[in-house]
Design a protein around this motif. Structure first.
Motif, PDB file in Angstrom:
ATOM      1  N   ALA A 230      26.467  32.550  46.223  1.00 53.83           N
ATOM      2  CA  ALA A 230      27.415  32.438  47.334  1.00 53.83           C
ATOM      3  C   ALA A 230      28.604  33.366  47.118  1.00 53.83           C
ATOM      4  O   ALA A 230      29.086  34.006  48.065  1.00 53.83           O
ATOM      5  CB  ALA A 230      27.885  30.992  47.468  1.00 53.83           C
ATOM      6  N   ARG A 231      29.081  33.450  45.876  1.00 53.31           N
ATOM      7  CA  ARG A 231      30.210  34.333  45.587  1.00 53.31           C
ATOM      8  C   ARG A 231      29.841  35.794  45.848  1.00 53.31           C
ATOM      9  O   ARG A 231      30.622  36.554  46.445  1.00 53.31           O
ATOM     10  CB  ARG A 231      30.644  34.146  44.128  1.00 53.31           C
ATOM     11  N   GLU A 232      28.635  36.183  45.437  1.00 48.93           N
ATOM     12  CA  GLU A 232      28.188  37.558  45.661  1.00 48.93           C
ATOM     13  C   GLU A 232      28.117  37.848  47.155  1.00 48.93           C
ATOM     14  O   GLU A 232      28.510  38.936  47.610  1.00 48.93           O
ATOM     15  CB  GLU A 232      26.835  37.778  45.002  1.00 48.93           C
ATOM     16  N   GLN A 233      27.622  36.897  47.930  1.00 50.63           N
ATOM     17  CA  GLN A 233      27.535  37.097  49.377  1.00 50.63           C
ATOM     18  C   GLN A 233      28.918  37.270  49.986  1.00 50.63           C
ATOM     19  O   GLN A 233      29.132  38.123  50.848  1.00 50.63           O
ATOM     20  CB  GLN A 233      26.817  35.898  50.018  1.00 50.63           C
ATOM     21  N   LEU A 234      29.851  36.461  49.519  1.00 48.28           N
ATOM     22  CA  LEU A 234      31.210  36.536  50.050  1.00 48.28           C
ATOM     23  C   LEU A 234      31.866  37.865  49.711  1.00 48.28           C
ATOM     24  O   LEU A 234      32.481  38.514  50.574  1.00 48.28           O
ATOM     25  CB  LEU A 234      32.037  35.382  49.485  1.00 48.28           C
ATOM     26  N   VAL A 235      31.718  38.301  48.466  1.00 55.22           N
ATOM     27  CA  VAL A 235      32.303  39.570  48.032  1.00 55.22           C
ATOM     28  C   VAL A 235      31.692  40.740  48.812  1.00 55.22           C
ATOM     29  O   VAL A 235      32.369  41.729  49.128  1.00 55.22           O
ATOM     30  CB  VAL A 235      32.114  39.762  46.513  1.00 55.22           C
TER      31      VAL A 235
END
Length: 551
Positions: A230-235
């Motif tokens: 999820a963090r990678e998607q947000l970044v």
């Protein structure tokens, strides 16, 4: 044979089912018998449809409506379930879980007044009345009438309700644009459970939708796979799925948590009802599908479980979890070759990563091909350095490889793999315990093995398997007093575990407690495989001999 069983089962309750038929009894009876036959054969979807057909012939039959409701919810047939529930509601015989369905349907349709009346009914039913402050809070949010948090404050008078409110208060704060919900949600979802990860992703999705990416990232700290993905998607600037910012989504999250808790209390059928209702309310919530799939699998409804897990999309943070679950379900459904074909196709792709190979390794091990499993884990390790964020940590891959090599009877290579896992994860209790216990089994490096297990126990003092390992280390090193005390604690945690009971029996016998020993060995015998059973019977008959000591 199975059709005969279905007819027999149906015939046993036919008088009640056909008692008030509004058409020829024979038509209702025929439809009902076919429905029961489908039920007996495990055809969940077909059973629901046939129950619906029988109910259409006799729409005022309350017994038939109750069975139709149960089958339709289990099968995920929302329209049929709602139809049956309304028949029971009109007759004044709607069970609490059925009322939750009717309430959820009103929420789904944004019929706020009707939803409120059904919540009143849930309170009157008492069984799940502790949930009503939370339900009214989300209803107020959806209807834009009243202060949602004022309702949640009422939950503080009930310890059970307050535990649920601790999760939903921050969600409601965030959904209303109040940033103090960030810290509250981080506190409420601070552990590593999948449910907590789901809550953090939901909160981050709300914040991201509001344009506060910095605050969203504070909820996505850590290396747990769904969180990291999820963090990678947000970044990367992608839309983060899973926001809980509607009444429907909030109640669905409440119900799926309730389903998990009910299942932990061995109320699997009721748990499935609530999980299914959660999918009706928020089909975009992957946790609802994961829990529903797990509950269906527990009832040997593997095909239905596969249908449920298929609702999780490839871009969901829990997609990898869903892929693992799918392979397990395929195997449980007897579709091993299909599972293997899918896993091999995944690793053949140019972008195959460590998790794809690890999944293939898991499959080989489950299919009792440990050497192939070890090879696949080796491929996973080779790709782990360039793995995407959130993939299986490298220490875990070495642990899996070591475990497979032990199964393949390659101890020297297995020991090297486990030691590598230890170097990479020196504070991982699983690694410490596995490396230590594997050496205990071979009666080598006993002092070091005990040290490793003692450290694992310090990290996870309530893990029954690790407690057993520590007790067994004490036993093998001659410390009977601590061995018995520790093994008794392990049995309290897992009273039906074969290995723990056998270890305790051996310790009792060595301490001169012969009656207690035989009691423990008999407890172990209940679920023992054939190899262990032969050893246990010999001990029960002749006592503990050196050649009969547990491995």
């Amino acid at each position: 044979m199975i059709w005969a069983l279905g007819i027999f089962a149906g015939a046993m309750v036919v008088p009640a089912v056909a008692a008030h038929a509004s058409v020829e009894d024979s038509e209702v009876l025929a439809a009902y018998v076919q429905a029961r036959a489908a039920d007996a054969s495990g055809a969940l979807g077909q059973s629901a449809r046939l129950h619906g057909a029988a109910l259409a012939l006799d729409p005022n039959n309350k017994i038939l409506a109750a069975r139709t409701l149960r089958q339709a919810i289990a099968a995920g047939d929302r329209p049929l379930a709602v139809q049956a529930a309304r028949i029971l509601d009109k007759a004044g015989e709607l069970a609490p879980d059925g009322r939750m369905l009717v309430m959820a349907e009103a929420l789904r349709r944004k019929q706020w007044k009707e939803a409120g009346l059904q919540i009143d009914g849930i309170e009157e039913d008492e069984v799940f009345s502790f949930l009503t402050p939370l339900l009214r809070g989300w209803l107020a949010f959806g209807a834009r009438k009243g202060d949602p948090l004022a309702f949640l404050n009422q939950a503080s008078t009930n310890a059970l309700a307050d535990a649920y409110a601790a999760e939903h208060r921050p969600l409601l704060l965030l959904a209303r644009g109040k940033k103090e919900g960030v810290a509250e949600l981080a506190k409420a979802a601070s552990d590593d459970r999948a449910h907590s990860q789901r809550l953090r992703i939901a909160g981050a999705a709300i914040l991201a939708d509001e344009g506060d990416r910095k605050a969203a990232l504070t909820l996505l700290e850590g290396d747990l796979p769904p969180i990291a993905i999820a963090r990678e998607q947000l970044v990367a600037g992608k839309k983060l799925k899973g926001a809980i910012d509607t009444a429907q989504a909030g109640v669905a999250q409440l119900l799926v948590r309730l389903a998990v808790d009910l299942n932990a209390q061995n109320a699997g059928q009721l748990a499935l009802s609530f999980a299914r209702v959660a999918t009706f309310l928020a089909p975009e919530n992957s946790e609802t599908w994961l829990v529903t799939s797990e509950l269906l699998a527990a009832q040997d409804q593997h095909e239905a479980g596969l249908a449920a897990i298929a609702n999780i999309t490839a871009d969901d943070p829990f997609a990898s979890t869903a892929a693992d679950t799918k392979l397990k379900l395929l195997i449980a459904a007897g579709r091993q070759e299909e599972a293997l074909s899918q896993a091999e196709a995944a690793v053949a792709q140019p972008d195959a990563d460590a998790d794809d190979w690890a999944r293939l390794g898991d499959l080989h091990v489950r299919m009792e091909r440990p050497e192939d499993g070890a090879e696949a884990y080796g491929e996973a390790i080779a790709r782990a350095d360039s793995a995407v964020p959130g993939s299986t940590p490298k220490w875990a891959l070495w642990l899996m490889r070591g475990s497979a090599l032990i199964e393949a009877d390659h101890w020297p290579e297995a020991k090297t793999a486990l030691q590598t896992a230890y170097k990479l994860g020196p504070q991982e209790a699983q690694v410490l315990n596995y490396l230590g216990y594997s050496q205990l089994e071979r009666r080598e490096n006993m002092e070091e093995a005990e040290r490793l297990i003692r450290e694992a126990s310090r990290l996870q003092p309530n893990d029954a398997a690790i407690t057993d390992s520590l007790g067994w280390a004490y036993y093998l090193r001659g410390n009977l007093i601590d061995a018995i005390k520790t093994l008794e604690k392990a049995v309290q945690g897992q009273p039906a575990d074969v290995t723990i009971n056998e270890h305790l029996g051996d310790a009792y016998y060595s301490a001169g407690r012969r009656i207690d020993a035989r009691y423990a060995w008999n407890a172990a015998l209940v679920y023992a495989d054939e190899e262990a059973a032969v050893r246990l019977r010999a001990k029960i008959e002749k006592g503990l001999k050196p050649e009969l000591v547990s491995p």
